[in-house]
Scaffold this motif. Structure first.
Motif, PDB file in Angstrom:
ATOM      1  N   MET A 115       0.822  -1.213   0.000  1.00 23.09           N
ATOM      2  CA  MET A 115       0.000   0.000   0.000  1.00 23.09           C
ATOM      3  C   MET A 115       0.857   1.265   0.000  1.00 23.09           C
ATOM      4  N   THR A 116       1.988   1.220   0.691  1.00 23.46           N
ATOM      5  CA  THR A 116       2.815   2.423   0.784  1.00 23.46           C
ATOM      6  C   THR A 116       3.524   2.725  -0.533  1.00 23.46           C
ATOM      7  N   THR A 117       4.047   1.689  -1.196  1.00 22.93           N
ATOM      8  CA  THR A 117       4.660   1.939  -2.508  1.00 22.93           C
ATOM      9  C   THR A 117       3.583   2.408  -3.481  1.00 22.93           C
ATOM     10  N   GLN A 118       2.425   1.807  -3.350  1.00 29.61           N
ATOM     11  CA  GLN A 118       1.271   2.221  -4.139  1.00 29.61           C
ATOM     12  C   GLN A 118       1.052   3.730  -4.082  1.00 29.61           C
ATOM     13  N   MET A 119       1.160   4.255  -2.865  1.00 29.30           N
ATOM     14  CA  MET A 119       0.855   5.668  -2.646  1.00 29.30           C
ATOM     15  C   MET A 119       2.045   6.577  -2.912  1.00 29.30           C
ATOM     16  N   LEU A 120       3.241   6.123  -2.502  1.00 32.46           N
ATOM     17  CA  LEU A 120       4.395   7.025  -2.518  1.00 32.46           C
ATOM     18  C   LEU A 120       5.246   6.933  -3.778  1.00 32.46           C
ATOM     19  N   ILE A 152       9.010   1.348   6.008  1.00 30.33           N
ATOM     20  CA  ILE A 152       7.670   1.383   6.607  1.00 30.33           C
ATOM     21  C   ILE A 152       7.090  -0.033   6.670  1.00 30.33           C
ATOM     22  N   GLY A 153       7.242  -0.780   5.556  1.00 29.13           N
ATOM     23  CA  GLY A 153       6.736  -2.154   5.528  1.00 29.13           C
ATOM     24  C   GLY A 153       7.368  -3.006   6.618  1.00 29.13           C
ATOM     25  N   LEU A 154       8.704  -2.919   6.737  1.00 30.42           N
ATOM     26  CA  LEU A 154       9.409  -3.730   7.726  1.00 30.42           C
ATOM     27  C   LEU A 154       8.994  -3.358   9.145  1.00 30.42           C
ATOM     28  N   VAL A 155       8.991  -2.048   9.436  1.00 35.48           N
ATOM     29  CA  VAL A 155       8.687  -1.607  10.806  1.00 35.48           C
ATOM     30  C   VAL A 155       7.225  -1.894  11.169  1.00 35.48           C
ATOM     31  N   VAL A 156       6.312  -1.618  10.217  1.00 38.87           N
ATOM     32  CA  VAL A 156       4.893  -1.878  10.501  1.00 38.87           C
ATOM     33  C   VAL A 156       4.670  -3.374  10.723  1.00 38.87           C
ATOM     34  N   GLY A 157       5.286  -4.201   9.872  1.00 39.77           N
ATOM     35  CA  GLY A 157       5.161  -5.651  10.029  1.00 39.77           C
ATOM     36  C   GLY A 157       5.642  -6.098  11.397  1.00 39.77           C
ATOM     37  N   TRP A 158       6.792  -5.550  11.791  1.00 41.19           N
ATOM     38  CA  TRP A 158       7.387  -5.910  13.072  1.00 41.19           C
ATOM     39  C   TRP A 158       6.505  -5.461  14.233  1.00 41.19           C
ATOM     40  N   LEU A 159       6.033  -4.207  14.188  1.00 39.38           N
ATOM     41  CA  LEU A 159       5.202  -3.673  15.275  1.00 39.38           C
ATOM     42  C   LEU A 159       3.872  -4.424  15.390  1.00 39.38           C
ATOM     43  N   MET A 160       3.308  -4.800  14.233  1.00 44.92           N
ATOM     44  CA  MET A 160       2.018  -5.488  14.273  1.00 44.92           C
ATOM     45  C   MET A 160       2.156  -6.877  14.903  1.00 44.92           C
ATOM     46  N   ARG A 161       3.315  -7.478  14.702  1.00 50.64           N
ATOM     47  CA  ARG A 161       3.546  -8.791  15.314  1.00 50.64           C
ATOM     48  C   ARG A 161       3.788  -8.651  16.817  1.00 50.64           C
ATOM     49  N   LEU A 162       4.493  -7.569  17.155  1.00 49.36           N
ATOM     50  CA  LEU A 162       4.906  -7.325  18.533  1.00 49.36           C
ATOM     51  C   LEU A 162       3.718  -6.981  19.419  1.00 49.36           C
TER      52      LEU A 162
ATOM     53  N   SER B 146       0.420   5.023  10.001  1.00 48.35           N
ATOM     54  CA  SER B 146       0.506   6.478   9.945  1.00 48.35           C
ATOM     55  C   SER B 146       1.675   6.992  10.773  1.00 48.35           C
ATOM     56  N   LEU B 147       1.798   6.453  12.002  1.00 50.15           N
ATOM     57  CA  LEU B 147       2.847   6.944  12.899  1.00 50.15           C
ATOM     58  C   LEU B 147       4.240   6.572  12.398  1.00 50.15           C
ATOM     59  N   VAL B 148       4.363   5.423  11.733  1.00 48.82           N
ATOM     60  CA  VAL B 148       5.666   5.031  11.192  1.00 48.82           C
ATOM     61  C   VAL B 148       5.980   5.862   9.935  1.00 48.82           C
ATOM     62  N   SER B 149       4.946   6.177   9.150  1.00 47.25           N
ATOM     63  CA  SER B 149       5.166   6.917   7.895  1.00 47.25           C
ATOM     64  C   SER B 149       5.583   8.366   8.134  1.00 47.25           C
ATOM     65  N   LEU B 150       4.952   8.983   9.137  1.00 51.79           N
ATOM     66  CA  LEU B 150       5.159  10.418   9.385  1.00 51.79           C
ATOM     67  C   LEU B 150       6.634  10.837   9.447  1.00 51.79           C
ATOM     68  N   PRO B 151       7.439  10.235  10.343  1.00 55.41           N
ATOM     69  CA  PRO B 151       8.844  10.683  10.394  1.00 55.41           C
ATOM     70  C   PRO B 151       9.584  10.394   9.098  1.00 55.41           C
ATOM     71  N   LEU B 152       9.194   9.307   8.404  1.00 55.46           N
ATOM     72  CA  LEU B 152       9.923   8.946   7.190  1.00 55.46           C
ATOM     73  C   LEU B 152       9.680   9.915   6.045  1.00 55.46           C
ATOM     74  N   PHE B 153       8.436  10.364   5.864  1.00 56.06           N
ATOM     75  CA  PHE B 153       8.278  11.293   4.741  1.00 56.06           C
ATOM     76  C   PHE B 153       8.806  12.691   5.078  1.00 56.06           C
ATOM     77  N   ILE B 154       8.869  13.000   6.375  1.00 54.25           N
ATOM     78  CA  ILE B 154       9.516  14.264   6.757  1.00 54.25           C
ATOM     79  C   ILE B 154      11.012  14.169   6.443  1.00 54.25           C
ATOM     80  N   LEU B 155      11.585  13.012   6.772  1.00 56.30           N
ATOM     81  CA  LEU B 155      13.001  12.772   6.462  1.00 56.30           C
ATOM     82  C   LEU B 155      13.251  12.884   4.954  1.00 56.30           C
TER      83      LEU B 155
END
Lengths: 163, 174
Positions: A115-120, A152-162, B146-155
């Motif tokens: 979804m993020t690559t889709q958007m960005l 974003i994909g890696l961190v979100v995946g990790w946080l969602m598991r955590l 959203s919270l993970v994306s915010l700092p990254l697009f600012i960066l």
């Protein structure tokens, strides 16, 4: 999407009305400018939509679900990032695909990167973007956002598991 | 002469329509699928994009350059980042609809960093999209992403400013 569109249109309508009340001449000038830019933009926009139509045919939903579904691992993650970067699927289609992916057991990380690559990141829209920002800035923006999307994909995946 | 350029501009669209009509009569499935895909994106565009242009036009006539320079210009700092993010969140529609807005912001003196932060926020934090995301993927995912994306697009905004900084221009694409 329809509700969003209505809200968006109403807000614009109110702005337009307020603008008209304050200054009729200025408002008409603004409208004229807006319409002029829109008409100029229409052909490249339509071309992008045609390309998206062809891409969506070449990469059908079932294929996306198959290749980035459960147990697709690092390769699936990467495929999701590539497909997401190339295509630009409207939200009304891409969110249902994402929900299907989750229900079929794909990880949140894969969905987030898709979804993020889709958007960005927009490979299809790159020619248009180059017209606006120039080659260097457009390519850099897409490259940096691709890296950001992977993170974003890696961190979100990790946080969602955590969590 | 005007007619000729118009045909040239719309060459792909015309070709596409001819092929679609042909597919319809010949019962050519791939052509019909492509057309129906096109139609979905087209409706999305029709729903959001004209409205964006009305807003861009109004923005152009009402908001003075000095204001934009002051609040989201080069030296605007954290307040500028906050303001462009907020502005982007209020919008709707596909990414290519944000390019004309980027153009108008640039024309009015917005800083390079803030233009790219705007694009990042537009892509990943606009409220209509968050609504869809919430509906399809749930609150927890929407919040985390959203919270993970915010700092990254600012960066990314800061990096873009550093990398393209001074020779950056936004042109009106037509």
């Amino acid at each position: 999407m329809v509700n969003n569109a209505i809200i968006f249109a109403v807000v614009t309508g109110i702005s337009l009305l307020v603008s008209l009340i304050f200054d009729r001449k200025k408002t008409l000038l603004g409208l004229k400018k807006g319409v002029k830019i829109f008409i100029g933009m229409l052909p490249p926009f339509l071309n992008i939509l045609i390309l998206i139509g062809i891409l969506l045919y070449l990469i059908p939903q079932e294929a996306i679900v198959k290749y980035v579904g459960p147990n697709s691992g690092a390769l699936g993650f990467f495929i999701a990032a590539i497909i997401g970067s190339i295509t630009l699927i409207p939200g009304i289609i891409s969110y249902p695909i994402a929900a299907t992916l989750i229900s079929k057991g794909a990880s949140y990380g894969v969905v987030a990167v898709f979804m993020t690559t889709q958007m960005l990141v927009g490979v299809v829209t790159l020619p248009l973007e180059i017209k606006y920002f120039g080659k260097k800035a457009a390519l850099l923006r897409n490259a940096l956002n691709f890296v950001a999307a992977l993170m974003i994909g890696l961190v979100v995946g990790w946080l969602m598991r955590l969590w | 002469m005007v007619k000729k350029t118009l045909i040239k501009q719309y060459a792909w669209v015309i070709l596409f329509l001819i092929l679609s009509i042909g597919s319809y009569f010949a019962g050519f499935k791939p052509g019909l699928t492509i057309y129906s895909n096109f139609q979905k994106s087209f409706i999305e565009m029709l729903v959001f994009v004209p409205v964006i242009f009305i807003l861009v036009g109004l923005f152009d006539v009402w908001v003075p350059k000095e204001t934009i320079e002051k609040y989201i210009g080069k030296e605007s700092g954290i307040l500028g980042i906050f303001l462009v993010t907020f502005l982007a969140m209020l919008q709707a529609g596909p990414l290519y609809g944000a390019f004309p807005v980027a153009y108008i912001l640039y024309k009015k003196g917005a800083g390079v960093r803030n233009i790219f932060i705007y694009l990042g926020a537009f892509s990943s934090l606009k409220i209509p999209m968050l609504g869809l995301e919430l509906g399809y993927l749930g609150l927890k995912y929407t919040l985390v992403r959203s919270l993970v994306s915010l700092p990254l697009f600012i960066l990314v905004g800061f990096l873009m400013e550093k990398l393209v900084g001074d020779d950056f221009k936004v042109k009106d694409a037509n």
